[in-house]
Design an enzyme around this catalytic site. Structure first.
Site, mmCIF file in Angstrom:
data_model
loop_
_atom_site.group_PDB
_atom_site.id
_atom_site.type_symbol
_atom_site.label_atom_id
_atom_site.label_comp_id
_atom_site.label_asym_id
_atom_site.label_seq_id
_atom_site.Cartn_x
_atom_site.Cartn_y
_atom_site.Cartn_z
ATOM 1 C CB ALA A 176 -1.018 0.066 1.381
ATOM 2 C CG ASP A 177 3.518 2.052 3.291
ATOM 3 O OD1 ASP A 177 3.585 3.380 3.574
ATOM 4 O OD2 ASP A 177 3.449 1.141 3.792
#
Length: 407
Positions: A176-177
Site C-alpha cells: 500500500a505504501d
C-alpha cells in the site's frame, strides 16, 4: 526497444532545478522523494535528530539500515527538530526556496507547530505540499494513525487475498505504501505542471491517504457491488474473471504462474495442456464458462505441468506463445538474463558499505533517464552544507543547535 545503456548515455535530468524537502518518515513519503530524486530533483531529507525509524527497520549490515539506503538514495540529509521554535524557524527558511514539501505527520500536527498549509503557502505561494496520512486530512478517521498494513485491510485488499478457507492475507512488503508513493509522485507532477507549464504560478496541497490508492487499484469492485451485489471472495491464486490463472508446481518442485487474458492465448494453453478436444470444448469458450468449470480447467493445466520440469514447461509455453513466468526468489532474479539485459539491478559505491547492488530507477526514458547517484546518506551528513551554506546559519552556532536538540 531502447536499451538501458542507451538511456544512460543521455545527460539531461527531467527535474533539474526542482527542490524537494522530504520531511516524511518510513516508506510512502520517502519513496515519493526517492522517485523525484531519481529523475534529478534536489531532494533534502529532513530528519529529526534521533533519525528516521527506517534506519533501524528491516535488514541491517554493520548497523546500517539497507531499506533506508534505498528509499533515501539521491538525497541530501539534514537533521532538524522543527517542533521546536528555533527548528520551525529554520524549516520556514528552507521552505522559502522549496518547490515540493513531503510530510506524513498525523493530521493537525503541522498546524500545531505553526507549519500547516496556510502558514507555509504564505511564506512560499509556489509550494506544492504533499500530505501523506493513513486516512487523509478529512473525515471521521482523519486523526487515526495509519500505516500500509492498516490500508491493506481497510481498502478491502486483504479480504480478497488468500486461500478460500483461509484468513484475509497481508503482503510481507510495503504494498500500500508503494502504491500510495506512485500516486503521490504523479500528483506532484500534475501540481508542478499546473504551476509551471499552465502558468498559474501557484502551488497547492495534495491530500494523499494511503488507503485510497490501493482501493482504486483493486478495480471495479464498488461498481460490481452497486449493480450486482457482488462481493469478491478469496480464491487463492485463481481469478473469478478468467481461467486458467494460477500458480502451478512443476515436477522438480519449482513453480510457475500463467495468465490467459486473451482468447488466442487461452486456446494455445488449452491445446498445449489438453489437446484440440479441450481447446474446442464448448464449455471453455468464454471466460465465464471456464470459471464455471474452473476445477476441470485448472486440473488439466496443473496435471500437465506437474509431469514436467520447470525448464521444459517454460520452453513449451514459449513455443506456444503462451504467457507464463517462473516464480522467482531474489537470488534467481540476480541470475536472470532479462533482468541483466535491462540493467534492473545497479551497482554503486557506498561510503558505509562499499560495493552495493540495489533495484534500478524506473521507468527508463529516452531523453531524461533516471539515475542513481548515491545511496541513502548518513544522518545529518549535509547539515553544514545546507544549514550554513544555504540557510546562512553561523558555523559557530551549529554545535550549539546540535546540543540544544534543534539539529
Amino acid at each position: 526497444m531502447l536499451t538501458t545503456g542507451a538511456c544512460r548515455m543521455a545527460r539531461k535530468n527531467a527535474l533539474q532545478g526542482i527542490r524537494v524537502v522530504d520531511a516524511a518518515t518510513v516508506i510512502a513519503g520517502p519513496t515519493i522523494g526517492m522517485l523525484l530524486g531519481d529523475f534529478g530533483a534536489d531532494v533534502i531529507k529532513v530528519e529529526h535528530p534521533r533519525g528516521d525509524v527506517l534506519r533501524v527497520t528491516g535488514h541491517q549490515k554493520d548497523g546500517v539500515g539497507l531499506w533506508f539506503k534505498m528509499a533515501n538514495r539521491n538525497k541530501r540529509c539534514v537533521t532538524m527538530n522543527f517542533s521546536s521554535p528555533k527548528g520551525a524557524e529554520l524549516f520556514k527558511e528552507l521552505i522559502k526556496t522549496t518547490d515540493v514539501l513531503i510530510e506524513n505527520f498525523r493530521t493537525g500536527t503541522m498546524e500545531k507547530w505553526g507549519l500547516g498549509w496556510e502558514e507555509l503557502k504564505a511564506i512560499n505561494p509556489r509550494l506544492v505540499m504533499v500530505r501523506v496520512t493513513g486516512f487523509g486530512q478529512t473525515g471521521p478517521y482523519r486523526h487515526r494513525p495509519g500505516f500500509g498494513t492498516v490500508a491493506e485491510v481497510f481498502s478491502g485488499f486483504a479480504n480478497m487475498t488468500g486461500e478460500k478457507d483461509g484468513p484475509p492475507t497481508l503482503p510481507n512488503f510495503g504494498l500500500a505504501d508503494g502504491i500510495a508513493a506512485s500516486y503521490g509522485t504523479f500528483a506532484t507532477m500534475f501540481a508542478l505542471y499546473h504551476r509551471d507549464a499552465q502558468g498559474s504560478g501557484e502551488g497547492q496541497f495534495i491530500d494523499l491517504s494511503i488507503y485510497e490508492p490501493i482501493f482504486q487499484v483493486l478495480g471495479p469492485q464498488p461498481l460490481a457491488y452497486d449493480q450486482l451485489g457482488v462481493i469478491q471472495e478469496r480464491m487463492g491464486n485463481r481469478s473469478d474473471n478468467n481461467a486458467p490463472r494460477n500458480t502451478y508446481e512443476t515436477r522438480d518442485g519449482k513453480w510457475v504462474a500463467i495468465s490467459t487474458n486473451s482468447p488466442a492465448i487461452v486456446r494455445r494453453v488449452l491445446t498445449l495442456c489438453g489437446g484440440k478436444e479441450a481447446a474446442n470444448d464448448p464449455r471453455f469458450q468464454t471466460p465465464q464458462g471456464r470459471v464455471e468449470h474452473i476445477d476441470e480447467v485448472d486440473g488439466m493445466v496443473a496435471g500437465w505441468i506437474k509431469q514436467r520440469d520447470q525448464k521444459e514447461v517454460l520452453e513449451k509455453f514459449e513455443e506456444a506463445e503462451a504467457a507464463i513466468g517462473p516464480a522467482y526468489d531474489v537470488a534467481q532474479i540476480f541470475e536472470d538474463p532479462q533482468y541483466q539485459a535491462r540493467g534492473d539491478i545497479v551497482e554503486l559505491d557506498d561510503a558505509d558499505l562499499g560495493k552495493i547492488r540495489m533495484t534500478a530507477a524506473f521507468p527508463f526514458m529516452s531523453k531524461t533517464p533516471p539515475t542513481i547517484r548515491h545511496a541513502g546518506p548518513r544522518k545529518g551528513q549535509h547539515n553544514e552544507e545546507i544549514l550554513c551554506g544555504e540557510l546562512g546559519v553561523d558555523p559557530n552556532d551549529l554545535e550549539k543547535l546540535s546540543k540544544d536538540g534543534v539539529v
